[in-house]
Design a protein around this motif. Structure first.
Motif, PDB file in Angstrom:
ATOM      1  N   ASN A   1       0.817  -1.215   0.000  1.00 44.33           N
ATOM      2  CA  ASN A   1       0.000   0.000   0.000  1.00 44.33           C
ATOM      3  C   ASN A   1       0.850   1.265   0.000  1.00 44.33           C
ATOM      4  OD1 ASN A   1      -2.155  -1.700   0.081  1.00 44.33           O
ATOM      5  ND2 ASN A   1      -2.734  -1.262   2.190  1.00 44.33           N
TER       6      ASN A   1
ATOM      7  N   SER B   1      -5.027  -9.452  -8.289  1.00 44.69           N
ATOM      8  CA  SER B   1      -5.526  -9.889  -6.990  1.00 44.69           C
ATOM      9  C   SER B   1      -4.770 -11.141  -6.581  1.00 44.69           C
ATOM     10  CB  SER B   1      -7.029 -10.165  -7.035  1.00 44.69           C
ATOM     11  OG  SER B   1      -7.496 -10.482  -5.730  1.00 44.69           O
TER      12      SER B   1
ATOM     13  N   ASP C   1     -10.210   0.255   3.092  1.00 49.47           N
ATOM     14  CA  ASP C   1     -10.685  -0.647   2.032  1.00 49.47           C
ATOM     15  C   ASP C   1     -12.193  -0.561   1.856  1.00 49.47           C
ATOM     16  OD1 ASP C   1      -8.284  -1.836   1.012  1.00 49.47           O
ATOM     17  OD2 ASP C   1      -8.092  -2.951   2.874  1.00 49.47           O
TER      18      ASP C   1
ATOM     19  N   ASP D   1      -3.390   2.519  -2.771  1.00 51.80           N
ATOM     20  CA  ASP D   1      -4.085   1.234  -2.724  1.00 51.80           C
ATOM     21  C   ASP D   1      -5.373   1.248  -3.542  1.00 51.80           C
ATOM     22  OD1 ASP D   1      -4.634  -1.383  -1.926  1.00 51.80           O
ATOM     23  OD2 ASP D   1      -5.749  -0.731  -0.171  1.00 51.80           O
TER      24      ASP D   1
ATOM     25  N   HIS E   1      -8.349   0.234  -5.878  1.00 53.44           N
ATOM     26  CA  HIS E   1      -9.054  -0.993  -6.247  1.00 53.44           C
ATOM     27  C   HIS E   1     -10.027  -0.667  -7.371  1.00 53.44           C
ATOM     28  CE1 HIS E   1      -8.504  -2.860  -1.953  1.00 53.44           C
ATOM     29  NE2 HIS E   1      -7.363  -2.579  -2.534  1.00 53.44           N
TER      30      HIS E   1
ATOM     31  N   GLN F   1     -14.145  -4.514  -5.691  1.00 55.77           N
ATOM     32  CA  GLN F   1     -13.903  -5.319  -4.490  1.00 55.77           C
ATOM     33  C   GLN F   1     -15.247  -5.715  -3.879  1.00 55.77           C
ATOM     34  OE1 GLN F   1     -11.511  -3.577  -1.022  1.00 55.77           O
ATOM     35  NE2 GLN F   1     -13.359  -4.365  -0.049  1.00 55.77           N
TER      36      GLN F   1
ATOM     37  N   GLU G   1     -13.532  -7.772   1.574  1.00 57.39           N
ATOM     38  CA  GLU G   1     -12.244  -8.052   0.919  1.00 57.39           C
ATOM     39  C   GLU G   1     -11.714  -9.415   1.367  1.00 57.39           C
ATOM     40  OE1 GLU G   1      -9.058  -5.340   1.752  1.00 57.39           O
ATOM     41  OE2 GLU G   1      -8.191  -5.499  -0.243  1.00 57.39           O
TER      42      GLU G   1
ATOM     43  N   THR H   1      -7.345  -9.093  -0.875  1.00 56.96           N
ATOM     44  CA  THR H   1      -7.023  -8.118  -1.910  1.00 56.96           C
ATOM     45  C   THR H   1      -8.227  -7.893  -2.816  1.00 56.96           C
ATOM     46  OG1 THR H   1      -6.112  -9.903  -3.262  1.00 56.96           O
ATOM     47  CG2 THR H   1      -4.529  -8.574  -2.034  1.00 56.96           C
TER      48      THR H   1
ATOM     49  N   GLU I   1      -6.439  -4.847  -7.514  1.00 58.82           N
ATOM     50  CA  GLU I   1      -5.414  -3.853  -7.186  1.00 58.82           C
ATOM     51  C   GLU I   1      -4.901  -3.180  -8.456  1.00 58.82           C
ATOM     52  OE1 GLU I   1      -4.827  -3.436  -3.933  1.00 58.82           O
ATOM     53  OE2 GLU I   1      -6.059  -5.156  -3.337  1.00 58.82           O
TER      54      GLU I   1
END
Lengths: 344, 344, 344, 344
Positions: free
Chosen positions: B89, B122, B206, B231, B233, B236, B240, B244, B247
């Protein structure tokens, strides 16, 4: 958005009804049973005498009373003086389904789940709910003030209305999404479980997903399955934070079925959008894990996903909803969108 | 449904841009900064030298690398051999916002959050994720098999595509909803927190909610706030689960602001539909409680709800989403629908 | 029982001192440092300037102030008006140990841990402790009443005395077992951790085991280890339920050492009876798991136990103590009796 | 240390027997019942037919089989092929105690709790125990290897011996401290609970405290109390980490009594050193809270402690032991030393 979803739902119910009509022509023995409950149970227990025998394919039309046995109707009534925890969630049933044996799966198609009263009750009970000390999260603090809220229900407008004279907003009107707070079968291994507790047998899951149009699957632990239902909610937020939803009696129509030789570990649900598993235990993370692992097993066994592909996919498109965090066990619903399932 | 939502979002961004244009005409000093990161941080720490000074009202245009520092691009690469937890991250920043002092609230308007690469990564890392033993939920079991999944991204179609040759479905195509997995300010009391951990300062929450169109509010703990982000995404699922998301590196445009003298306890978000609080701690139930109590306080202090009315209402219309259950602290987002707020 | 234990302890300390004397004759460079702290730290942070350099084998003689910076001495003083959480647990140090590098283990032999004041302070702080809503277990209940208790300490009789005029018993006299509530090294990965929080680096573990006669092992994360100590408790029950022990300043004598190339994951302790691991995280079960898994690894790696034999044995003779359940992370100590270790 | 404790225990049992003899002369109706079980139960359930009626003051002499129904005796037998979870912990009883009514407290004086076999069995069952994924802490990892350990018991030497040929130590010899893993009454509200689960009614608490010489107090929920017992352990470590202790059949002598009109919430224990409460739920922290709050209530109601004095004192001298962290609910025992109680 909501209009579309609602239309989809109506269409699905239409399809279900169509399927039923079709079945009628082919299944001469299919029968619709109208059952009016005379007594209610406070435990899920294989030792209870069934109130009615149903055959797979049969339809049950019945009613439930609210979580307080329909005993509260005014905001000046205190639940703590009227009901006695855990003697709540009066259950209609149990219903015996012929041919359902341990190791099978009982199927309940919820054809109708509708309030039949023009108000709903929500209470803040002392030492109950997730933002206060309660029976197991025992604290030394004094309880929160007890409150009773009476929500007006307009069934034709499908809304609930609450006056909030002490708040700037004055009053709120919210859409209804009625569902069975409690539905399940007799538990495993001779256990008897109060109707306040959810577990592998279903019970008080308090999941908005167990609503009209949904299909529910329960593991059969006792001969006949012995399903019961109650604890209608006209609406409820995620987690049922204060401990109660818009508690109301319901009219319920259920079509029953049995999948022979199909064994599942946790209640499974299905609607037009998702396949779902409801895991119930404390703490939340273990209810979460129980639901997700069962969902992954479902994807692997019935839909041909390789195990780690299933884990990857559930990690990216899985939806998780917190059912309740106020009952003796908490419930988490793990959902997988049907559009990522292979065509059967 | 999604089309409607997407249109609403576009309209909102249009409004934001309009507001910016309007501001430009009135705020002679407003400035757009283009920042190209040269190094990245792995901790949120007030001792880091800020990379840029911004004024309230200014716009920042920058980029982030993915959680693996853009070092993984093939499914035969094992993350455990390339990165070293918790050195993941990589964060862009920190950015100093003039006038932001402890006790204030920092505002980040996310005007743009878009992937800038045609694939996302991922991974299933050994001893990472919620369905396996991991650092703190220490187990004696052997770890799950390590895996790297490369998702193709089509940015014009806004979808991610994954080949699953070992599964019956063969391949899946999912809509993207890009967001910042990690965004926050320097923590309180001289603490330094790795970019894998979310907390009161934000960080690795996240949460799918920290996406284009959202407004984020953070408590200011250090002079200048010192926000960072990373970080990215592309998509997602809730929680999560494998540890992950999709990404990917991002292009990010943020408008910054400061609310002087406004003190908050947890990160707050706002979009067209909800006001929200992100609580981060273990176990899940405490992240849940932290978020809900802060949300009730928000309703009481800013929107004129009586305390127990707020509890009742949040119990019936509150939405709760599990952000992550894989980081050193878990994140739960409590949401209150804006349509039940009084008009200001 | 206690007399026997106490004698054993004295004998062990005698042996330690003997060992030191022996070392003195062979280690010409061994040195005793008397350090009088002038300032205190509230974070464990590798960026703090060390106050003193020590060599392996050196002895440090120093003092600590109590958790409230020695600012409370009367029962009519309210901690909430005098201290500001989390700015408590003022730490003496950090001390740099030459040759200690990341991947090594720092050894602290606690030769002396004794109160140097004739009273100790215990408080019931609002929203602090395990039987009330607190920062993370956020509740809507009102806090418990704030209280300050002054315990008289008789150091020659080794007892603490508390008057309880409102209780039938009137007063209690309890044996003292002084220990360092907080002791540890600079954390990993550039993190800085407040002195209220325990973790892999040690810190505020609030473990009665870190007392005179014990040997402590810490993973070295930063050059020199940079250990600190403080938060003396003259006595404390399991879990530190109300959030504080008998808080008092201490005189501390520590012999330092380094085990080169020995890498451990969690603080380890050793006394005449047990080898021990202190795991710190939330929830309790994960602190429990972290400690037990590290203890099993220790048995396997250093004492020649087959893995599943170690699991079986720890299941039958393992002792587990709850250190604290009130700090931002909880601490559990897993203990294995030395008499079931093979002779080296 | 252990010798002293053991002597104290013997003396106390002698006193108990003396009291019994004395009682005999004064209580003409006191009776000793020898009961040989013919069947065993796997649930605690008020619906079970009692096997024997006892009067307050009566003595029961009976036996229990081990948790596996005495079916395992060799290390090459795998429990997973012989027993079926949760059908374990075969219970002797239920025993009806005349005059015991809901709202009373049932008292069991454990006069004798002794193994009657020269070996004990401990198993590592797949997906059972706290350091592996299990039913509720569901994981995707493969289970640990299954193992069966046969401990030789020497009853005259009071030790258990285990050969560990794969470990450096070769073999271990540990002192025995036999106790009832499972003991309790019929549960509340018509619930039936498997004998693997502890709760308010007692049941499978797996607490070393329910041993010879202890007095146990249970809330009476059903007429006659209907107590049962089983699951003997010759020894066990804190938490029962692998999921089993030294499982063995027992000879048990119990004197029963009833305290009319005394209502308690959780099982309470008493020995020569402590008054204790056993709280059972998940997660650990809530079992901890349940036990501590009940213990504080006990101190306030029966021993004249002011509420906050009780909190302060329990914080400084309270002892807490983790009973089990492997059953469907975990058990924590909160202990208060009797020497800090006022003389009655």
């Amino acid at each position: 958005m909501r209009i579309l979803a609602s239309n989809t739902k109506k269409f699905m119910i239409f399809l279900s009804l169509l399927a039923l009509l079709t079945n009628v022509s082919t299944t001469a023995t299919q029968k619709t049973h109208h059952f009016k409950p005379k007594k209610y149970y406070y435990t899920y227990d294989a030792k209870h005498e069934p109130v009615l025998n149903l055959k797979p394919g049969d339809i049950l039309v019945t009613t439930t009373v609210d979580a307080f046995g329909n005993k509260i109707s005014r905001s000046d009534q205190l639940a703590s003086e009227i009901i006695h925890l855990p003697k709540v969630n009066d259950q209609t049933g149990p219903f015996y389904v012929e041919g359902a044996e341990p190791g099978d799966t009982l199927v309940l198609h919820l054809l109708k789940v509708r309030p039949n009263r023009d108000y709903a009750v929500s209470t803040h009970l002392p030492n109950f709910g997730v933002l206060t000390g309660e029976t197991y999260t025992a604290m030394l603090n004094k309880p929160l003030p007890e409150k009773t809220f009476i929500w007006k229900l307009s069934l034709e407008k499908n809304v609930g209305i609450l006056d909030l004279p002490n708040s700037k907003i004055g009053k709120v009107e919210i859409p209804l999404h009625p569902f069975l707070g409690t539905v399940g079968v007799a538990p495993n291994f001779g256990e008897a479980v109060i109707s306040l507790t959810p577990a592998e047998h279903g019970g008080n899951m308090d999941c908005v997903e167990t609503k009209e149009g949904a299909t529910l699957y329960f593991p059969v632990f006792a001969e006949g399955g012995l399903f019961m239902l109650g604890d209608g909610h006209a609406a409820q937020g995620d987690g049922e934070i204060c401990g109660t939803g818009l508690e109301c009696p319901l009219e319920v129509t259920v079509k029953v079925d049995v999948i022979k030789g199909k064994s599942i570990n946790w209640p499974r649900f299905e609607d037009d959008e998702y396949i779902m598993v409801a895991g119930s235990t404390r703490p939340v993370i273990d209810a979460f894990r129980s639901a997700q692992v069962e969902l992954i097993n479902w994807l692997v066994e019935d839909y041909g996903f390789e195990r780690w592909d299933a884990l990857q996919l559930i990690s990216q498109v899985g939806v998780t909803r917190i059912g309740n965090v106020v009952d003796p066990k908490y419930t988490v619903v793990a959902k997988f969108p049907k559009r990522y399932l292979p065509v059967h």
